[in-house]
Scaffold this active site. Structure first.
Site, PDB file in Angstrom:
ATOM      1  N   HIS A 156      15.726  -6.317  48.370  1.00  0.00           N
ATOM      2  CA  HIS A 156      15.628  -7.337  47.320  1.00  0.00           C
ATOM      3  C   HIS A 156      15.595  -6.689  45.929  1.00  0.00           C
ATOM      4  O   HIS A 156      15.029  -7.259  45.001  1.00  0.00           O
ATOM      5  CB  HIS A 156      14.384  -8.216  47.500  1.00  0.00           C
ATOM      6  CG  HIS A 156      14.186  -8.702  48.905  1.00  0.00           C
ATOM      7  ND1 HIS A 156      14.748  -9.857  49.388  1.00  0.00           N
ATOM      8  CD2 HIS A 156      13.519  -8.143  49.958  1.00  0.00           C
ATOM      9  CE1 HIS A 156      14.411 -10.015  50.659  1.00  0.00           C
ATOM     10  NE2 HIS A 156      13.680  -8.981  51.038  1.00  0.00           N
ATOM     11  N   SER A 277      31.381   2.457  22.587  1.00  0.00           N
ATOM     12  CA  SER A 277      31.498   1.131  21.997  1.00  0.00           C
ATOM     13  C   SER A 277      32.098   1.280  20.608  1.00  0.00           C
ATOM     14  O   SER A 277      31.850   2.266  19.916  1.00  0.00           O
ATOM     15  CB  SER A 277      30.103   0.499  21.908  1.00  0.00           C
ATOM     16  OG  SER A 277      30.072  -0.474  20.888  1.00  0.00           O
ATOM     17  N   LYS A 283      26.182   3.965  22.357  1.00  0.00           N
ATOM     18  CA  LYS A 283      26.550   3.519  23.691  1.00  0.00           C
ATOM     19  C   LYS A 283      27.385   4.537  24.467  1.00  0.00           C
ATOM     20  O   LYS A 283      28.264   5.195  23.924  1.00  0.00           O
ATOM     21  CB  LYS A 283      27.347   2.202  23.610  1.00  0.00           C
ATOM     22  CG  LYS A 283      26.521   0.991  23.307  1.00  0.00           C
ATOM     23  CD  LYS A 283      25.384   0.801  24.266  1.00  0.00           C
ATOM     24  CE  LYS A 283      25.432  -0.335  25.222  1.00  0.00           C
ATOM     25  NZ  LYS A 283      26.309  -1.384  25.226  1.00  0.00           N
ATOM     26  N   GLU A 290      32.407  -0.338  36.426  1.00  0.00           N
ATOM     27  CA  GLU A 290      32.564  -1.788  36.248  1.00  0.00           C
ATOM     28  C   GLU A 290      33.973  -2.238  36.634  1.00  0.00           C
ATOM     29  O   GLU A 290      34.167  -3.292  37.254  1.00  0.00           O
ATOM     30  CB  GLU A 290      32.267  -2.170  34.794  1.00  0.00           C
ATOM     31  CG  GLU A 290      30.788  -2.038  34.458  1.00  0.00           C
ATOM     32  CD  GLU A 290      30.493  -2.134  32.954  1.00  0.00           C
ATOM     33  OE1 GLU A 290      31.384  -2.539  32.183  1.00  0.00           O
ATOM     34  OE2 GLU A 290      29.372  -1.784  32.553  1.00  0.00           O
TER      35      GLU A 290
END
Ligand code: ARG
Length: 460
Positions: A156, A277, A283, A290
């Site tokens: 979980h 970024s 970043k 992804e």
């Protein structure tokens, strides 16, 4: 417009119809397989006397010259042809004259395209297997290096029990082993040659189907000509197997993204596999993970598309089946890219072992082992579960881990606790004592790693 038919027509094809119908823009991808299939067919036509040996030789030479020139870029595949089959045949006739017109004896584009697609997917299954082997080797190395790298195991997405990085990686190793074996199964099942099925009902020429099958490396010819031209099961199976590979890559990518986050910092992705970024200078983003996660959707889409396309088609060939190509090609290229990039990403990432270990030590990941301690000292498990639950509540109030509590504090919850509790619930004990096969303990892991090593050696 350059097409192989037209005799019974009195009008030109409407240009929009022609464009809608044509497949050259994508089926040129298997020009190699189309030409090799034709070479096998021409060889067989010559050997069986359906055409003369001399004609067969001329056709094969012509086909080989086309193959060489397309490969070198000297000869461009013209978009004015309806499909790759028309391009090859028309170019052959251009080169060798009327003898070229004999190539299509005893053949239809229906069995031809069924053959080309099988040859193409068969080759690509081999390519994907190679990429998977490389990825499994990367995982194998990570496992060998990290038998003692402790980290929390989750259920979980809540800390559950401590494991090791080798053990966690080993879970994916098992998935990719199954993916590999699925590809082997599909290869075996699809490896029968549809050439000779003709349009749907075979031909009256005495074709030697065993010969073409063996020339092209198949186990034998397919056994029903109607099925041969309308079977796309192997594409459905392949896209299903590719989708499963994507499930695995996507889940692993999700974990990489979590582990690479500022909150977790279990790993750090290499600069070469991260992106920045345009506005936020600080970043460093896990775009590759992804993208691998995102591209899964595209591959599942291909599977759903082909299933939907095939579901209502009566026997035998129907043009709907032309729709199998773009989505299969795209899914194959997508999965190949995902495996290669994912492999590079995980083989260059750095592990923050201290962070992993620290995280494994808090969050009460040793609570089960504390309960087991009580059980071993005569407390029934259900009672032990309740006692440790109360102990965890107490520890949360004290803002301490279980093993940071004093023996007096422990005894105040249960008199059964003695000094040896600390050893019984240390991180090392929690992991290292779990040695049934499949568990994270080092003895169990070493056995699995040895089995994986043997498996990898057997397939390379
Ligand atoms: N481009 C077609 C396909 O991909 C080739 C077979 C054409 N056959 C036909 N009867 N029109 O399926």
């Amino acid at each position: 417009m350059a097409q192989l038919w037209g005799g019974r027509f009195t009008k030109e094809t409407d240009q929009l119809v022609y464009n809608f119908n044509a497949s050259i823009s994508f089926d040129q991808k298997f020009f190699r397989q189309d030409i090799n299939g034709s070479i096998a067919h021409a060889t067989m036509l010559g050997k069986t006397g359906i055409i003369t040996e001399e004609e067969s030789k001329q056709i094969i030479e012509g086909l080989n010259s086309i193959l060489k020139e397309v490969e070198s870029g000297e000869l461009e595949i013209g978009m004015q042809y309806e499909d790759i089959h028309s391009f090859v045949e028309a170019t052959l006739i251009d080169r060798i004259g009327d003898t070229g017109k004999k190539l299509h004896t005893g053949r239809s584009r229906n069995d031809q395209v069924a053959l080309d697609m099988r040859l193409y997917t068969r080759d690509e299954i081999d390519n994907i297997k190679e990429l998977l082997i490389h990825l499994m080797q990367t995982l194998h190395n990570l496992m060998k290096e990290n038998i003692h790298t402790y980290m929390p195991g989750f259920t979980h997405l809540q800390k559950a029990q401590p494991v090791t990085f080798a053990h966690h990686t080993g879970a994916y190793m098992e998935m990719f082993k199954r993916d590999y074996s699925r590809l082997c199964d599909i290869y075996e099942r699809m490896n029968y040659c549809p050439l000779g099925a003709g349009a749907l009902a075979g031909t009256t020429y005495p074709l030697d189907r065993d010969m073409t099958a063996s020339l092209l490396g198949f186990n034998g010819p397919t056994l029903n000509s109607m099925d041969s031209v309308s079977d796309r099961d192997y594409i459905i199976e392949l896209l299903s197997a590719l989708s499963t590979i994507c499930v695995h890559l996507s889940r692993f990518s999700e974990e990489i993204i979590i582990w690479n986050s500022n909150e977790y910092q279990f790993i750090e992705l290499d600069d070469a596999y991260s992106t920045g970024s345009s506005i936020m200078p600080q970043k460093k983003n896990p775009d590759i993970a992804e993208l691998v996660r995102g591209k899964a959707g595209r591959v599942y889409g291909a599977l759903i598309s082909i299933l939907t396309t095939m579901k209502g088609i009566p026997l035998a060939y129907n043009k709907d089946m032309q729709e199998d190509k773009e989505l299969t090609f795209d899914a194959i290229d997508t999965v190949k890219g995902c495996i290669a990039l994912f492999d590079g990403m995980i083989s260059t990432m750095k592990l923050n072992k201290e962070n992993m270990q620290r995280s494994a030590m808090n969050g009460f990941t040793n609570a089960t082992d504390a309960a087991d301690y009580l059980v071993k000292n005569g407390v029934p498990f259900r009672d032990a579960h309740g006692i440790i639950g109360r102990l965890v509540l107490y520890a949360i109030e004290q803002n301490k881990a279980i093993d940071e509590l004093s023996l007096d504090e422990l005894k105040s919850i249960s008199p059964v606790f003695e000094e040896d509790i600390y050893d019984a619930i240390s991180l090392e004990t929690c992991v290292n004592k779990r040695n049934t096969i499949g568990a994270p303990g080092p003895e169990a892991m070493s056995e699995v790693i040895k089995a994986n090593e043997e498996f990898l050696n057997s397939i390379q």
